[in-house]
Design an enzyme around this catalytic site. Structure first.
Site, PDB file in Angstrom:
ATOM      1  N   GLU A   1       3.035  -3.081  -0.132  1.00 40.48           N
ATOM      2  CA  GLU A   1       1.387  -3.855   0.129  1.00 40.48           C
ATOM      3  C   GLU A   1       0.704  -3.108   1.983  1.00 40.48           C
ATOM      4  OE1 GLU A   1       1.021  -4.135  -2.894  1.00 40.48           O
ATOM      5  OE2 GLU A   1       1.933  -6.313  -2.702  1.00 40.48           O
TER       6      GLU A   1
ATOM      7  N   TRP B   1       6.335   2.525  -9.613  1.00 35.15           N
ATOM      8  CA  TRP B   1       6.489   0.946  -8.756  1.00 35.15           C
ATOM      9  C   TRP B   1       5.518   0.101  -9.166  1.00 35.15           C
ATOM     10  CZ3 TRP B   1      10.705   2.794  -7.715  1.00 35.15           C
ATOM     11  CH2 TRP B   1      10.766   4.270  -6.701  1.00 35.15           C
TER      12      TRP B   1
END
Lengths: 382, 90
Positions: free
Chosen positions: A359, A155
């Protein structure tokens, strides 16, 4: 307390808006469809200096404050979340190098990164280590003045076009962070396609097989690769994502208002249906609230206040959930049209969903915000 | 030095919710701090004492105890002071 932007902030925002309206918005759906951002668009962003907004002037950046940096992310995020993600990871790595690198690394890396001549991606996540970064298994073995990396990263935003990667791994059991060139022998880069959202952010999986890295590529010191280098980069990224989510919310609300003001059903415009008006009112209120949380985080970040860490968590948590709701309502207001490729509403919804995951997932934010020192938690209540 | 230690102790005590921490106890060994605390601790000493923690300061001994942190702050503040202050000149 003064909630007014300065004239300079207003001028910067106007510049960002103009660029996004002319060069990003007309093409963003195509970027999404093709799952890539063309090189000439990246070059236009670089020519504007947008890769170096947070990098100090002495290294060729703009050296802007956190509000300006946030406004950039809001406006780019309004146009294309994928491009915003590419700019964000450049900022995360520049932050890590500037904060924890040695002067030679500052001189070698920050000027080309500020100019956008060198794009650097952030490589922390692994197939088995996402929300739990302590679980990273990528290994670095010290051998005669260099490190040999083995393992996988997944990712990795911008991995398809990055010139280098900041790779978090463990050496002698201690976490460290290394700058690894794209063409380093032993590094294989595989594109990841078919994502739900931010489809043009050019994600990759990295495989390191006896990949040799010079010893001077270590950023920070061994033992500090997670607690200081990676976590401060993630904190920086979280701040950018919060503003980017405000940008999606802004785009979704604009689209909703436009459509509801021109589409007539049952003899009146959609905006005059009470249930639609409630959606618009809730959306506008939550958008304003999310932006205020971002401003608070910006002010405390500029002041170096440690409370900025949790302020940033709150801003990202609220803004990302706000963006997903606003985009969901945007699709609903557009009806069948909102589900089609004729309107960007469906892209906003797909991109907004990603904001709730990257995040730090929404659940991670929920676990963390009330976990801090009790006095700080109580302060939030006042 | 005592003032520095007291300020650091207060900040750390709030995070780990105990007053039973000596200046030489390992702050992180108890496992009661969040993964973000190391970063918040750096921001605290920078914000509170006007120093900048840099690459050269990344030594576990500087961050694992209240005494280590106080020594780091004292050392960096001393380095930052102009000669006239160090020598007691007006």
């Amino acid at each position: 307390m003064d909630l007014q932007l300065t004239h300079q902030h207003e001028a910067d925002r106007a510049e960002f808006r103009d660029f996004v309206d002319r060069e990003i918005v007309p093409h963003a759906d195509r970027f999404d469809l093709e799952e890539r951002i063309p090189r000439d668009t990246i070059d236009h962003v670089a020519a504007r200096g947008y890769f170096g907004v947070s990098i100090p002037r002495e290294y060729g950046g703009r050296g802007s404050d956190m509000i300006t940096y946030g406004l950039l992310h809001e406006e780019i995020g309004r146009g294309c979340s994928s491009l915003r993600s590419i700019i964000t990871v450049q900022g995360m790595v520049a932050h890590a190098i500037g904060r924890w690198g040695v002067p030679a690394q500052h001189d070698a890396w920050l000027p080309p990164m500020a100019a956008g001549r060198r794009l650097v991606a952030f490589a922390l996540s692994e197939p088995e280590a996402g929300s739990d970064p302590q679980a990273i298994a990528c290994a670095a073995t010290r051998r005669r003045g260099e490190y040999v990396l083995n393992g996988r990263k997944k990712w990795i935003t911008g991995g398809q076009i990055a010139d280098a990667f900041l790779v978090i791994a463990r050496a002698e059991g201690k976490p460290g962070a290394w700058l690894v060139d794209r063409d380093a022998p032993g590094l294989t880069i595989s594109p990841i396609r078919g994502l739900l959202g931010v489809r043009a952010s050019m994600l990759s999986e990295l495989t390191f097989s006896d990949c040799r890295v010079p010893g001077e590529r270590l950023v920070g010191r061994l033992g500090f690769g997670l607690s200081h280098v990676a976590f401060s980069s993630l904190d920086h990224g979280r701040y950018c994502v919060a503003w980017g989510a405000v940008g999606i919310g802004q785009a979704a609300l604009r689209a909703s208002l436009d459509y509801a003001g021109t589409r007539r059903q049952h003899g009146v415009y959609l905006k005059d249906h009470q249930l639609i008006r409630r959606m618009l009112s809730d959306g506008l209120t939550n958008l304003a609230a999310a932006r205020l949380l971002c401003y608070q985080a910006a002010c405390r970040r500029d002041a170096g206040d440690p409370r900025a860490v949790i302020d940033t968590f709150m801003a990202k948590y609220f803004a990302s959930t706000m963006a997903r709701r606003a985009a969901d309502d945007c699709v609903q207001i557009h009806g069948a049209s909102g589900c089609s490729g004729d309107y960007p509403a469906q892209r906003y919804l797909r991109d907004a969903k990603i904001m709730e995951i990257i995040e730090g997932t929404t659940q991670l934010q929920q676990l963390t915000i009330a976990q801090g020192p009790y006095e700080d938690v109580y302060e939030k209540v006042h | 030095m005592d003032t520095i230690r007291t300020a650091i102790r207060n900040f750390v005590a709030r995070a780990i919710r105990t007053d039973l921490l000596s200046d030489t106890d390992d702050i992180f060994a108890r496992g009661h701090v969040t993964s973000l605390f190391a970063m918040q601790l750096v921001m605290f000493v920078e914000h509170e004492f006007g120093i900048t923690v840099e690459n050269d300061d990344l030594d576990i001994a500087n961050f694992s105890t209240i005494a280590g942190l106080a020594n780091l702050v004292t050392r960096k503040r001393t380095v930052g002071l102009p000669e006239s202050v160090l020598e007691g000149r007006p």
